[in-house]
Design a protein around this motif. Structure first.
Motif, mmCIF file in Angstrom:
data_model
loop_
_atom_site.group_PDB
_atom_site.id
_atom_site.type_symbol
_atom_site.label_atom_id
_atom_site.label_comp_id
_atom_site.label_asym_id
_atom_site.label_seq_id
_atom_site.Cartn_x
_atom_site.Cartn_y
_atom_site.Cartn_z
ATOM 1 N N ASP A 52 8.090 0.755 3.144
ATOM 2 C CA ASP A 52 6.642 1.036 3.669
ATOM 3 C C ASP A 52 5.738 -0.163 4.439
ATOM 4 O O ASP A 52 4.752 -0.263 4.692
ATOM 5 C CB ASP A 52 6.386 0.707 2.294
ATOM 6 N N THR A 98 2.929 0.726 6.414
ATOM 7 C CA THR A 98 1.336 0.475 6.754
ATOM 8 C C THR A 98 0.812 -0.465 6.746
ATOM 9 O O THR A 98 0.153 -1.441 6.876
ATOM 10 C CB THR A 98 1.318 0.406 5.036
ATOM 11 N N GLN A 143 1.781 1.682 -0.071
ATOM 12 C CA GLN A 143 1.986 3.150 0.061
ATOM 13 C C GLN A 143 1.108 3.902 0.388
ATOM 14 O O GLN A 143 -0.525 3.348 0.621
ATOM 15 C CB GLN A 143 2.420 3.130 -1.453
ATOM 16 N N THR A 144 1.832 5.229 1.303
ATOM 17 C CA THR A 144 0.285 5.773 1.633
ATOM 18 C C THR A 144 0.466 7.069 0.979
ATOM 19 O O THR A 144 1.708 7.689 1.122
ATOM 20 C CB THR A 144 0.120 5.580 3.371
ATOM 21 N N ASP A 145 -0.551 8.192 1.561
ATOM 22 C CA ASP A 145 -0.245 9.281 0.681
ATOM 23 C C ASP A 145 -0.168 9.917 2.143
ATOM 24 O O ASP A 145 -0.606 11.407 2.522
ATOM 25 C CB ASP A 145 -0.709 9.379 0.235
ATOM 26 N N ASN A 146 -0.357 9.634 2.892
ATOM 27 C CA ASN A 146 -0.677 10.568 4.920
ATOM 28 C C ASN A 146 0.826 11.734 4.906
ATOM 29 O O ASN A 146 2.058 11.135 5.099
ATOM 30 C CB ASN A 146 -0.641 9.931 5.691
ATOM 31 N N VAL A 147 0.698 12.558 5.028
ATOM 32 C CA VAL A 147 1.419 12.908 5.914
ATOM 33 C C VAL A 147 2.456 13.349 6.585
ATOM 34 O O VAL A 147 3.573 12.338 7.005
ATOM 35 C CB VAL A 147 1.069 15.271 5.748
#
Length: 86
Positions: free
Chosen positions: A53, A57, A63-67
Motif C-alpha cells: 500500500d 499510494t 489504500q486505493t481503488d484504482n484498477v
C-alpha cells in the motif's frame, strides 16, 4: 472530619496531565497512520500488504481503488536481488 478540597488539587492536575498526554499521543499516532487508528499485532502478511500500500499510494496505511497501478510501480519491487559472485 472532612478533607479539605485543596488536598485534591494536585491529584486533579496530575489526572488532567495524564489525560492530556494520552489524548495527544493518540492523536499523533493517528496522524502518522494517515488518520487511522494504530494497528496492533501486525504479522508478516500485514507488513507485506502495508508495504504494498505504501508503494502504491505513498502512505503506509493508504489504500486505493484504482484498477491500474501508478506509473513506476513496476520498478518498485520490494524484493532485493543478491549480487552475483565474481
Amino acid at each position: 472530619m472532612g478533607v479539605p478540597f485543596e488536598a485534591f488539587i494536585p491529584y486533579a492536575i496530575m489526572l488532567g496531565m495524564f489525560g492530556f498526554s494520552g489524548a495527544a499521543l493518540s492523536k499523533l499516532r493517528a496522524m502518522q497512520n494517515g488518520g487511522k487508528r494504530a494497528r496492533h499485532s501486525v504479522d508478516t502478511w500485514d507488513r507485506q500488504m502495508m508495504d504494498r500500500d505504501r508503494r502504491l499510494t505513498g502512505f503506509l496505511r493508504g489504500q486505493t481503488d484504482n484498477v491500474r497501478a501508478p506509473a513506476g510501480f513496476e520498478l518498485s519491487n520490494p524484493w532485493r536481488i543478491e549480487r552475483a559472485f565474481i
